[in-house]
Design a protein around this motif. Structure first.
Motif, mmCIF file in Angstrom:
data_model
loop_
_atom_site.group_PDB
_atom_site.id
_atom_site.type_symbol
_atom_site.label_atom_id
_atom_site.label_comp_id
_atom_site.label_asym_id
_atom_site.label_seq_id
_atom_site.Cartn_x
_atom_site.Cartn_y
_atom_site.Cartn_z
ATOM 1 N N VAL A 1 26.264 -21.856 23.878
ATOM 2 C CA VAL A 1 27.520 -22.583 23.636
ATOM 3 C C VAL A 1 28.548 -22.202 24.697
ATOM 4 O O VAL A 1 29.195 -23.068 25.295
ATOM 5 C CB VAL A 1 28.046 -22.314 22.210
ATOM 6 C CG1 VAL A 1 29.393 -22.973 21.995
ATOM 7 C CG2 VAL A 1 27.040 -22.789 21.168
ATOM 8 N N TRP A 2 28.689 -20.899 24.958
ATOM 9 C CA TRP A 2 29.621 -20.422 25.978
ATOM 10 C C TRP A 2 29.295 -21.035 27.338
ATOM 11 O O TRP A 2 30.174 -21.541 28.023
ATOM 12 C CB TRP A 2 29.581 -18.895 26.063
ATOM 13 C CG TRP A 2 30.249 -18.338 27.277
ATOM 14 C CD1 TRP A 2 29.660 -18.072 28.491
ATOM 15 C CD2 TRP A 2 31.627 -18.005 27.427
ATOM 16 N NE1 TRP A 2 30.601 -17.580 29.370
ATOM 17 C CE2 TRP A 2 31.804 -17.533 28.742
ATOM 18 C CE3 TRP A 2 32.728 -18.056 26.580
ATOM 19 C CZ2 TRP A 2 33.044 -17.114 29.228
ATOM 20 C CZ3 TRP A 2 33.953 -17.636 27.063
ATOM 21 C CH2 TRP A 2 34.111 -17.171 28.365
ATOM 22 N N TYR B 1 30.174 -24.816 27.372
ATOM 23 C CA TYR B 1 31.619 -25.058 27.297
ATOM 24 C C TYR B 1 32.299 -24.680 28.614
ATOM 25 O O TYR B 1 33.159 -25.396 29.104
ATOM 26 C CB TYR B 1 32.257 -24.278 26.139
ATOM 27 C CG TYR B 1 33.743 -24.533 26.030
ATOM 28 C CD1 TYR B 1 34.227 -25.540 25.222
ATOM 29 C CD2 TYR B 1 34.660 -23.794 26.786
ATOM 30 C CE1 TYR B 1 35.594 -25.814 25.154
ATOM 31 C CE2 TYR B 1 36.015 -24.055 26.732
ATOM 32 C CZ TYR B 1 36.473 -25.062 25.912
ATOM 33 O OH TYR B 1 37.829 -25.328 25.870
ATOM 34 N N PHE C 1 34.829 -17.625 20.852
ATOM 35 C CA PHE C 1 33.452 -17.887 20.427
ATOM 36 C C PHE C 1 32.983 -16.692 19.603
ATOM 37 O O PHE C 1 33.144 -15.551 20.033
ATOM 38 C CB PHE C 1 32.538 -18.038 21.647
ATOM 39 C CG PHE C 1 32.952 -19.137 22.576
ATOM 40 C CD1 PHE C 1 32.284 -20.354 22.580
ATOM 41 C CD2 PHE C 1 34.016 -18.972 23.464
ATOM 42 C CE1 PHE C 1 32.668 -21.372 23.440
ATOM 43 C CE2 PHE C 1 34.407 -19.984 24.327
ATOM 44 C CZ PHE C 1 33.726 -21.186 24.306
ATOM 45 N N SER D 1 29.606 -15.288 17.148
ATOM 46 C CA SER D 1 28.255 -15.496 16.617
ATOM 47 C C SER D 1 28.293 -15.534 15.103
ATOM 48 O O SER D 1 28.990 -14.735 14.473
ATOM 49 C CB SER D 1 27.318 -14.360 17.042
ATOM 50 O OG SER D 1 27.013 -14.459 18.395
ATOM 51 N N ILE E 1 33.431 -21.812 17.108
ATOM 52 C CA ILE E 1 34.408 -21.945 18.178
ATOM 53 C C ILE E 1 35.770 -22.182 17.546
ATOM 54 O O ILE E 1 35.918 -23.050 16.682
ATOM 55 C CB ILE E 1 34.087 -23.139 19.105
ATOM 56 C CG1 ILE E 1 32.719 -22.978 19.750
ATOM 57 C CG2 ILE E 1 35.163 -23.287 20.172
ATOM 58 C CD1 ILE E 1 32.318 -24.181 20.574
ATOM 59 N N THR F 1 27.238 -20.658 16.354
ATOM 60 C CA THR F 1 28.446 -20.144 17.017
ATOM 61 C C THR F 1 29.666 -20.863 16.464
ATOM 62 O O THR F 1 29.701 -22.091 16.422
ATOM 63 C CB THR F 1 28.369 -20.384 18.541
ATOM 64 O OG1 THR F 1 27.183 -19.787 19.048
ATOM 65 C CG2 THR F 1 29.588 -19.816 19.248
ATOM 66 N N THR G 1 31.704 -25.056 13.923
ATOM 67 C CA THR G 1 30.512 -24.235 14.028
ATOM 68 C C THR G 1 29.403 -25.106 14.595
ATOM 69 O O THR G 1 29.159 -26.216 14.110
ATOM 70 C CB THR G 1 30.118 -23.643 12.660
ATOM 71 O OG1 THR G 1 31.212 -22.828 12.192
ATOM 72 C CG2 THR G 1 28.872 -22.787 12.767
ATOM 73 N N GLN H 1 32.802 -14.345 24.750
ATOM 74 C CA GLN H 1 33.683 -14.362 23.581
ATOM 75 C C GLN H 1 34.989 -15.144 23.732
ATOM 76 O O GLN H 1 35.476 -15.702 22.750
ATOM 77 C CB GLN H 1 34.078 -12.929 23.166
ATOM 78 C CG GLN H 1 32.975 -12.125 22.566
ATOM 79 C CD GLN H 1 32.209 -11.337 23.621
ATOM 80 O OE1 GLN H 1 32.691 -11.106 24.719
ATOM 81 N NE2 GLN H 1 31.000 -10.959 23.285
ATOM 82 N N ILE I 1 25.421 -18.157 20.775
ATOM 83 C CA ILE I 1 26.703 -18.022 21.459
ATOM 84 C C ILE I 1 26.572 -18.160 22.974
ATOM 85 O O ILE I 1 27.405 -18.795 23.613
ATOM 86 C CB ILE I 1 27.411 -16.693 21.067
ATOM 87 C CG1 ILE I 1 28.869 -16.688 21.555
ATOM 88 C CG2 ILE I 1 26.626 -15.482 21.539
ATOM 89 C CD1 ILE I 1 29.691 -15.528 21.004
#
Length: 142
Positions: free
Chosen positions: A17-18, A21, A95, A97, A104, A102, A9, A73, A14
């Motif tokens: 983070v998305w 990544y 991913f 929320s 993962i 977030t 986490t 997601q 999100i």
């Protein structure tokens, strides 16, 4: 068949983070896996479906192709060549929320090409995933 699953986490929304990544080239800065570049762009450009990212470290190259890209997601990929002596490597990163954070979940499955080395490869990949997600968390907190 070997299975790896790592969860982490990260205290960031999100979308952020998305975005970080799936910015494959940025892995060079935070993933701790070596230098990353794109051999081929995908759809949506540059990091989506069909993208091939190349991870280079210590003279070893791993080529991974993005198979699905459902922002923010889920992303799936497969190793198409290079790396450890493994085959049928399929990966999934999910991913979710959790308030302002977030979660993962990064998982993969593969077979070892060398009998008896499945477990050591699984342990190595687990360590690589954990380390990369720790690097991502640190990157997003700075």
């Amino acid at each position: 068949m070997q299975h790896v699953e790592v969860e982490r986490t990260i205290a960031a929304p999100i979308e952020k983070v998305w975005s970080r990544y799936t910015d494959h080239v940025s892995w060079t800065e935070w993933a701790g896996m070596g230098k990353v570049h794109l051999e081929r762009e995908g759809t949506p450009a540059p990091n989506g479906v069909g993208c091939v990212r190349v991870i280079s470290s210590g003279g070893v190259k791993v080529f991974e192709e993005v198979l699905s890209f459902a922002a923010p997601q889920r992303m799936t990929y497969r190793v198409v060549r290079g790396g450890l002596p493994i085959r049928k490597h399929l990966g999934e990163v999910v991913f979710a929320s959790q308030g302002n954070a977030t979660k993962i979940t990064w998982r993969c499955e593969f077979e070892s090409r060398i009998p008896g080395l499945g477990l050591p490869f699984r342990l190595l990949i687990t360590r690589l995933f954990r380390s990369a997600l720790a690097g991502l968390a640190k990157q997003l907190q700075s």
